[in-house]
Design a protein around this motif. Structure first.
Motif, mmCIF file in Angstrom:
data_model
loop_
_atom_site.group_PDB
_atom_site.id
_atom_site.type_symbol
_atom_site.label_atom_id
_atom_site.label_comp_id
_atom_site.label_asym_id
_atom_site.label_seq_id
_atom_site.Cartn_x
_atom_site.Cartn_y
_atom_site.Cartn_z
ATOM 1 N N VAL A 1 -23.065 16.661 25.657
ATOM 2 C CA VAL A 1 -23.829 16.759 24.409
ATOM 3 C C VAL A 1 -23.398 17.978 23.607
ATOM 4 C CG1 VAL A 1 -26.130 17.107 23.437
ATOM 5 C CG2 VAL A 1 -25.821 15.505 25.313
ATOM 6 N N ILE A 2 -23.231 19.120 24.278
ATOM 7 C CA ILE A 2 -22.793 20.328 23.578
ATOM 8 C C ILE A 2 -21.425 20.117 22.945
ATOM 9 C CG2 ILE A 2 -22.000 22.705 23.955
ATOM 10 C CD1 ILE A 2 -24.307 23.012 25.960
ATOM 11 N N GLY A 3 -20.521 19.451 23.656
ATOM 12 C CA GLY A 3 -19.208 19.166 23.095
ATOM 13 C C GLY A 3 -19.291 18.344 21.820
ATOM 14 N N ILE A 4 -20.193 17.333 21.818
ATOM 15 C CA ILE A 4 -20.340 16.495 20.614
ATOM 16 C C ILE A 4 -20.982 17.295 19.481
ATOM 17 C CG2 ILE A 4 -21.433 14.436 19.688
ATOM 18 C CD1 ILE A 4 -21.270 13.222 22.482
ATOM 19 N N ALA B 1 -27.282 14.632 20.686
ATOM 20 C CA ALA B 1 -26.581 15.504 19.751
ATOM 21 C C ALA B 1 -27.260 15.494 18.382
ATOM 22 C CB ALA B 1 -25.122 15.069 19.638
ATOM 23 N N ALA B 2 -27.683 14.314 17.936
ATOM 24 C CA ALA B 2 -28.363 14.215 16.647
ATOM 25 C C ALA B 2 -29.693 14.955 16.666
ATOM 26 C CB ALA B 2 -28.571 12.746 16.289
ATOM 27 N N LEU C 1 -23.545 14.645 12.900
ATOM 28 C CA LEU C 1 -23.474 13.381 13.626
ATOM 29 C C LEU C 1 -24.334 12.278 13.013
ATOM 30 C CD1 LEU C 1 -23.499 14.471 17.364
ATOM 31 C CD2 LEU C 1 -21.594 13.673 15.998
ATOM 32 N N ARG C 2 -24.719 12.455 11.778
ATOM 33 C CA ARG C 2 -25.571 11.420 11.183
ATOM 34 C C ARG C 2 -24.869 10.070 11.105
ATOM 35 N NH1 ARG C 2 -27.724 14.807 6.064
ATOM 36 N NH2 ARG C 2 -25.674 15.730 6.349
ATOM 37 N N GLU C 3 -23.530 10.104 11.010
ATOM 38 C CA GLU C 3 -22.788 8.839 10.955
ATOM 39 C C GLU C 3 -22.762 8.125 12.306
ATOM 40 O OE1 GLU C 3 -21.701 11.723 9.868
ATOM 41 O OE2 GLU C 3 -21.609 11.449 7.686
ATOM 42 N N THR C 4 -23.131 8.820 13.377
ATOM 43 C CA THR C 4 -23.088 8.202 14.712
ATOM 44 C C THR C 4 -24.397 7.518 15.090
ATOM 45 O OG1 THR C 4 -23.882 10.155 15.899
ATOM 46 C CG2 THR C 4 -21.522 10.016 15.449
#
Length: 418
Positions: A321-324, A100-101, A330-333
């Motif tokens: 992945v698309i859902g996320i 995702a990132a 998503l940088r915090e993940t």
């Protein structure tokens, strides 16, 4: 049905490089320099050493167990099913976040403001389609994207080298040992794609010989590229690199060749796509291996008859992945993703350490250093990321324990009525 062996040594090296020469090389230097300061090169050396130790563990295991799934399969064979499950689950959850990132990083470079999320979704969907039409197409596209990335990085290094001495960079601040280790932790995750070759073990030609060579060649090439780029950023931007999320673009913008700024943007987009493609491929194969053992739904274990790929697993991973991605930034993940990666490699080193006799290719000391390095770097992660990662891993363990208990309860009694 087994997967078809179609990947040659150049294909395997390209997939490994595609996983490492990704978005990290375009963004990691800012935060790494911010915490490591004038110890950034020491941090790079530490990250490279830990990565090499982990790479030799993966190479040794892959040569003996040339099947899909990476450390999930190796740990099951060498340590036991539970260890394999923890490795596979850690890999899947960590790398799905990374996918995702990568998609969002690609969109940040390639899409206009306000269109990042839709473009990221389209990118994931398109690469899942590529993966569904055979691993040789995946390898070919990865080689093209890696070549584009390397050309762009070469341009940045050449421009930066020509700019050294023209302006005085801000001196790098002094740091302490903890800062250096934090920097090493960030840089390690940019290296971590070398195991993607091992997860494709069931599709590599002559795996006992090809996989170890491909992993070491890919990692060695990435170290050279990262060192050249890191030195360029350090000597041209200095401490100012910590204040930007696109340090390579700043290197070009600060030079007399600022008109080449779009080259960096295109290169970063290509690198992100290459890393995303290789990540999706590796996660799909690990999901396939876990589904074969019922650690994920068995429906994901189906291999397409025509294209010889785990199409259902690929599509399922792509949907998640698309859902996320649709949830936003998503940088915090990244810290959560890093937790899963380090746990995965910790188990890989433990599994390789148990191997003995003629199957050993590297000294056990490398596995000890690799395991200690993983433990050391995981303690540099943010506390929240570690707590969330621990909770998700424990949730997976709980779900597997419940499934096994239900499976035992559903078995018919034996002949004596027990």
């Amino acid at each position: 049905m087994p997967l078809a062996r179609r990947l040659s040594l150049p294909d395997a090296v390209a997939i490994g490089l595609g996983s490492m020469i990704g978005a990290g090389v375009f963004s990691v230097w800012g935060p790494a320099i911010g915490v490591a300061g004038n110890g950034i090169l020491v941090a790079l050396v530490i990250a490279a050493v830990v990565a090499y130790c982990n790479a030799t563990a993966s190479a040794q295991l892959a040569a003996v167990h040339p099947v899909a799934g990476g450390t999930y399969a190796y740990a099951r064979a060498e340590i036991g099913p539970w260890w394999g499950f923890v490795a596979g689950w850690s890999f899947v959850i960590g790398k799905i976040a990374s996918c995702a990132a990568m998609a969002l990083t690609f969109a940040a470079y390639a899409a206009p403001a306000g269109w990042q999320v839709p473009v990221a979704v389209v990118a994931v969907a398109a690469l899942v389609v590529v993966n569904c039409f055979g691993v040789t197409r995946t390898a070919l596209l990865t080689r093209i994207l890696v070549a584009c990335s390397l050309v762009g990085l070469a341009v940045v290094v050449a421009i930066g080298a020509g700019s050294i001495g023209i302006s005085e960079p801000t001196p790098l601040p002094a740091t302490n040992a903890y800062g250096v280790l934090q920097g090493a932790g960030l840089l390690f995750f940019a290296f971590a794609g070398y195991a993607r070759v091992a997860t494709l073990g069931e599709e590599v030609v002559d795996p006992a010989r090809t996989i170890p060579r491909a992993i070491v060649l890919a990692l060695g090439s990435a170290v050279v590229v990262y060192a050249a780029v890191g030195i360029t950023v350090m000597l041209t931007l200095g401490a100012d690199a910590a204040a930007t999320t696109a340090p390579l673009a700043e290197v070009v913008a600060a030079s007399e060749w600022s008109a080449l700024g779009p080259v960096v943007r295109i290169t970063a987009a290509a690198a992100s796509l290459g890393a995303l493609l290789a990540l999706l491929t590796g996660i799909g194969r690990t999901a396939l291996a876990m589904a074969r053992e019922s650690d994920l739904p068995r429906v994901l274990a189906r291999i397409d008859d025509r294209w010889q790929v785990p199409r259902r697993a690929e599509i399922a991973v792509g949907v998640v992945v698309i859902g996320i991605v649709m949830l936003g930034d998503l940088r915090e993940t990244i810290g959560f993703s890093s937790f899963g990666v380090l746990l995965y490699y910790l188990i890989a080193n433990a599994a390789a350490f148990r191997q003995a006799g003629p199957v050993r290719r590297y000294p056990r000391a490398l596995q000890v250093v690799g395991a200690l390095g993983c433990l050391l770097l995981v303690n540099t992660l943010p506390v929240v990321a570690s707590l969330v990662g621990t909770a998700v891993v424990l949730l997976g363990i709980l779900c597997r324990a419940i499934r096994l208990r239900l499976a035992v309860s559903a078995q018919p009694p034996d002949g004596d009525g027990r």
